[in-house]
Design an enzyme around this catalytic site. Structure first.
Site, PDB file in Angstrom:
ATOM      1  N   LYS A  83      -4.858 -24.103  -0.957  1.00 39.31           N
ATOM      2  CA  LYS A  83      -6.164 -24.611  -1.386  1.00 39.31           C
ATOM      3  C   LYS A  83      -6.548 -25.771  -0.471  1.00 39.31           C
ATOM      4  CE  LYS A  83      -8.152 -25.548  -5.939  1.00 39.31           C
ATOM      5  NZ  LYS A  83      -7.812 -26.145  -7.250  1.00 39.31           N
TER       6      LYS A  83
HETATM    7  C1  E4P Z   1      -9.568 -25.522 -10.017  1.00 35.88           C
HETATM    8  O1  E4P Z   1      -9.336 -24.938  -8.976  1.00 35.88           O
HETATM    9  C2  E4P Z   1     -10.251 -26.823 -10.055  1.00 35.88           C
HETATM   10  O2  E4P Z   1      -9.504 -27.782  -9.407  1.00 35.88           O
HETATM   11  C3  E4P Z   1     -10.521 -27.196 -11.494  1.00 35.88           C
HETATM   12  O3  E4P Z   1     -11.130 -26.076 -12.134  1.00 35.88           O
HETATM   13  C4  E4P Z   1     -11.368 -28.432 -11.635  1.00 35.88           C
HETATM   14  O4  E4P Z   1     -11.695 -28.602 -12.992  1.00 35.88           O
HETATM   15  P1  E4P Z   1     -12.265 -29.992 -13.555  1.00 35.88           P
HETATM   16  O5  E4P Z   1     -13.627 -30.219 -12.995  1.00 35.88           O
HETATM   17  O6  E4P Z   1     -12.307 -29.776 -15.050  1.00 35.88           O
HETATM   18  O7  E4P Z   1     -11.301 -31.040 -13.153  1.00 35.88           O
END
Ligand code: E4P
Length: 217
Positions: A83
Site C-alpha cells: 500500500k
Molecule cells: C483502508 O485502506 C483505509 O486506510 C481505511 O479504510 C481508512 O479508514 P478511516 O478513514 O476510518 O481511518
C-alpha cells in the site's frame, strides 16, 4: 463485489473470516499502532488467516525508500499487496512495482484526477476514502461513480477499493456506484448481517414453531 476487512485484530479477523465472506484485509499505520504489535509479525499472521489480498502500507515518503520497504513487505507472504500513498513519489513507486509484478493499493485517494493517475501508474487497487470526504463536507460516494466512469471509458484494470467506510449504507452505496471492493471495519461488517425485521420475523417464526411441538430431526 469483494469485501475486505479493515483491521489488524487477528482474533476478530479469524472470527469473521469463518463466515467465508471475507475476501481480503487492509491495514494502515494507524491500525498497526492500534495493534501494539510489530508490523511484520501482524501482517504475516493476517496473511495466514486469509487467502486473499492483504494490504500492508509503506511508511517511507520517497519513492526509492518506498521500493525498499515495499519489497520487504511483499516478501512476507505471496498475498501481500503493497500500500502506497497517492503522492508523486507513491505513484513513481507504484509504476516500478507494476514492472516488478508486485501488487499495489494506492491509498488516500480523494479525487478522480488522482485515481486517473493511479490507474496510469499501474496500480492494482485504488482506495478512495469515502468517510473522510463526507467528514470534509463533500459527497464521498460521488467519487466512486466518477472513478468508475473514467476507468470504464479507458478500460483501466485498476480495481476501485472503497475505503473509509463508516456504515452499512456506505457499503450498499459503494456497490451501487460500481466499486469492485470495499474495505470494512469489523463493527460495520458485523452490522451488515442485521436488520430489525429479520430479528422480529425470526422471533415470530421460532415462537410459532414451538407451538407446533414438532422437531425436524
Ligand atoms: C483502508 O485502506 C483505509 O486506510 C481505511 O479504510 C481508512 O479508514 P478511516 O478513514 O476510518 O481511518
Amino acid at each position: 463485489m469483494q469485501l475486505f476487512l479493515d483491521t489488524t485484530d487477528v482474533a476478530v479477523l479469524k472470527d469473521l473470516a469463518a463466515t467465508g465472506l471475507v475476501d481480503g484485509v487492509t491495514t494502515n499505520p494507524t491500525l498497526i499502532a492500534k495493534s501494539g504489535r510489530p508490523m511484520l509479525e501482524v501482517i504475516a499472521e493476517i496473511c495466514e488467516a486469509v487467502e486473499g489480498p492483504v494490504s500492508a502500507e509503506v511508511a517511507a515518503t520517497t519513492w526509492q525508500a518506498m521500493l525498499d520497504e515495499g519489497r520487504k513487505l511483499a516478501g512476507v507472504a505471496p498475498n501481500v499487496v503493497v500500500k502506497v500513498p497517492l503522492t508523486r513519489d507513491g505513484l513513481m513507486a507504484t509504476a516500478q512495482f507494476a514492472r516488478e509484478g508486485v501488487q499495489t493499493n494506492v491509498t488516500l485517494c480523494f479525487s478522480a484526477a488522482q485515481a486517473l493517475l493511479a490507474a496510469k501508474a499501474g496500480a492494482t487497487y485504488v482506495s478512495p476514502f469515502i468517510g473522510r470526504l463526507d467528514d470534509h463536507g463533500a459527497q464521498g460516494m460521488d467519487l466512486i461513480g466518477e472513478i468508475r466512469a473514467i476507468y470504464d471509458t479507458y478500460d483501466f484494470d485498476t480495481e476501485i477499493l472503497a475505503a473509509s467506510i463508516r456504515s452499512p449504507a456506505h457499503v450498499t452505496q459503494a456497490a451501487l456506484s460500481g466499486a469492485d471492493c470495499a474495505t470494512i471495519p469489523p463493527e460495520v461488517f458485523a452490522a451488515l448481517f442485521k436488520h430489525p425485521l429479520t430479528e422480529k420475523g425470526l422471533e415470530q417464526f421460532m415462537s410459532d414453531w414451538a407451538k407446533t411441538g414438532q422437531s425436524i430431526l
